[in-house]
Design an enzyme around this catalytic site. Structure first.
Site, PDB file in Angstrom:
ATOM      1  N   TYR A 162     -40.485 -12.760  16.844  1.00  0.00           N
ATOM      2  CA  TYR A 162     -41.611 -11.836  16.841  1.00  0.00           C
ATOM      3  C   TYR A 162     -41.666 -11.064  15.525  1.00  0.00           C
ATOM      4  CZ  TYR A 162     -44.588  -7.922  18.258  1.00  0.00           C
ATOM      5  OH  TYR A 162     -45.591  -6.985  18.334  1.00  0.00           O
ATOM      6  N   ASP A 207     -55.535  -3.781  16.303  1.00  0.00           N
ATOM      7  CA  ASP A 207     -54.447  -4.714  15.977  1.00  0.00           C
ATOM      8  C   ASP A 207     -54.896  -5.583  14.804  1.00  0.00           C
ATOM      9  OD1 ASP A 207     -52.827  -3.791  18.058  1.00  0.00           O
ATOM     10  OD2 ASP A 207     -53.737  -5.172  19.484  1.00  0.00           O
ATOM     11  N   CYS A 247     -70.534 -15.060  28.903  1.00  0.00           N
ATOM     12  CA  CYS A 247     -70.544 -16.381  28.280  1.00  0.00           C
ATOM     13  C   CYS A 247     -71.214 -17.376  29.215  1.00  0.00           C
ATOM     14  CB  CYS A 247     -69.129 -16.842  27.958  1.00  0.00           C
ATOM     15  SG  CYS A 247     -69.069 -18.480  27.185  1.00  0.00           S
ATOM     16  N   CYS A 250     -53.315  -9.316  21.028  1.00  0.00           N
ATOM     17  CA  CYS A 250     -51.978  -9.093  21.575  1.00  0.00           C
ATOM     18  C   CYS A 250     -51.771  -9.906  22.843  1.00  0.00           C
ATOM     19  CB  CYS A 250     -51.777  -7.606  21.867  1.00  0.00           C
ATOM     20  SG  CYS A 250     -50.192  -7.235  22.657  1.00  0.00           S
ATOM     21  N   GLU A 265     -50.547 -14.964  17.781  1.00  0.00           N
ATOM     22  CA  GLU A 265     -50.030 -14.780  19.139  1.00  0.00           C
ATOM     23  C   GLU A 265     -50.945 -15.518  20.120  1.00  0.00           C
ATOM     24  OE1 GLU A 265     -49.265 -10.777  20.311  1.00  0.00           O
ATOM     25  OE2 GLU A 265     -48.209 -10.271  18.452  1.00  0.00           O
ATOM     26  N   TYR A 323     -53.176 -11.861  14.947  1.00  0.00           N
ATOM     27  CA  TYR A 323     -54.107 -11.467  16.007  1.00  0.00           C
ATOM     28  C   TYR A 323     -55.424 -12.240  15.931  1.00  0.00           C
ATOM     29  CZ  TYR A 323     -50.860  -7.574  16.533  1.00  0.00           C
ATOM     30  OH  TYR A 323     -49.737  -6.827  16.733  1.00  0.00           O
ATOM     31  N   CYS A 358     -52.269  -2.615  26.286  1.00  0.00           N
ATOM     32  CA  CYS A 358     -53.217  -3.728  26.284  1.00  0.00           C
ATOM     33  C   CYS A 358     -54.422  -3.301  25.463  1.00  0.00           C
ATOM     34  CB  CYS A 358     -53.655  -4.105  27.698  1.00  0.00           C
ATOM     35  SG  CYS A 358     -54.918  -5.416  27.717  1.00  0.00           S
TER      36      CYS A 358
END
Length: 219
Positions: free
Chosen positions: A86, A133, A210, A54, A98, A138, A201
């Site tokens: 959208y 999601d 990472c 998202c 997205e 996504y 969120c």
């Protein structure tokens, strides 16, 4: 039919026709930075494009990096339909994911730092979903705008894939390609979590750092 189309990439023939007019008005400005979202951008800046679920929460991650960020903007990339809405993207038929468009100063904020933020903020092994999601919109993606970005993105994928494999995760499904057309999303999506701080969120990283390769490294 739509449920199935959201978990499999569509064909160009099945995509909505779209429109010639951008969805986001040319006058639109960044809610926090008061800068034009469409540009033109100052000389010396670069554009990076990331899809990690998202785009509301994803965009916030990048504007919070601070110095070196010129603008951030949610949008749609990797699909077929020009200037999609959208609602069209959510059907899974446009082929878009997205994304967040990040315009940044590489002299202040290196591309490697953006990649590190990208990898650590989501689970890049989930295919057509991020957590709850679900859908092709996504999917994890990096769309590059220079050959140097592409090489660095590929190197970072190899490094992070090794790091998460050591913790039991599967292969990375992130799409890494040269950027094609990127369409900025509707005005109500722009900087949504600055306007609605308690808004949704769904981002969840793996919790694995990472270890980015050195700047300029392709290994």
């Amino acid at each position: 039919m739509f449920a199935k189309s959201r978990i499999a990439m569509p064909s160009a023939d099945a995509a909505p026709k779209g429109r010639a007019t951008p969805i986001l008005p040319a006058s639109a400005e960044h809610y926090l930075f008061s800068r034009p979202l469409h540009g033109p951008y100052p000389e010396g800046l670069e554009t990076a494009v990331f899809g990690l679920g998202c785009f509301w929460g994803a965009e916030r991650l990048f504007w919070q990096l601070g110095d070196g960020i010129w603008i951030t903007a949610p949008g749609y990339a990797g699909g077929f339909t020009p200037n999609p809405t959208y609602d069209e993207v959510c059907t899974g038929r446009t082929g878009h994911t997205e994304v967040v468009v990040v315009v940044f100063d590489p002299k202040v904020l290196p591309y490697e730092r953006l990649l590190q933020t990208f990898w650590e903020a989501h689970d890049p092994t989930q295919g057509f979903r991020q957590g709850n999601d679900v859908g092709t919109q996504y999917r994890s993606a990096i769309y590059t705008t220079t050959p140097e970005q592409f090489a660095t993105a590929m190197a970072s994928k190899r490094v992070y894939e090794a790091a998460i494999a050591a913790k039991g995760y599967g292969g990375i499904t992130t799409e890494i390609e040269e950027a094609g057309d990127v369409f900025l999303a509707e005005e109500y999506h722009q900087q949504y979590l600055a306007k609605v701080p308690n808004g949704y969120c769904g981002l969840r990283g793996t919790g694995i750092a990472c270890p980015m390769p050195a700047a300029g490294s392709n290994d």
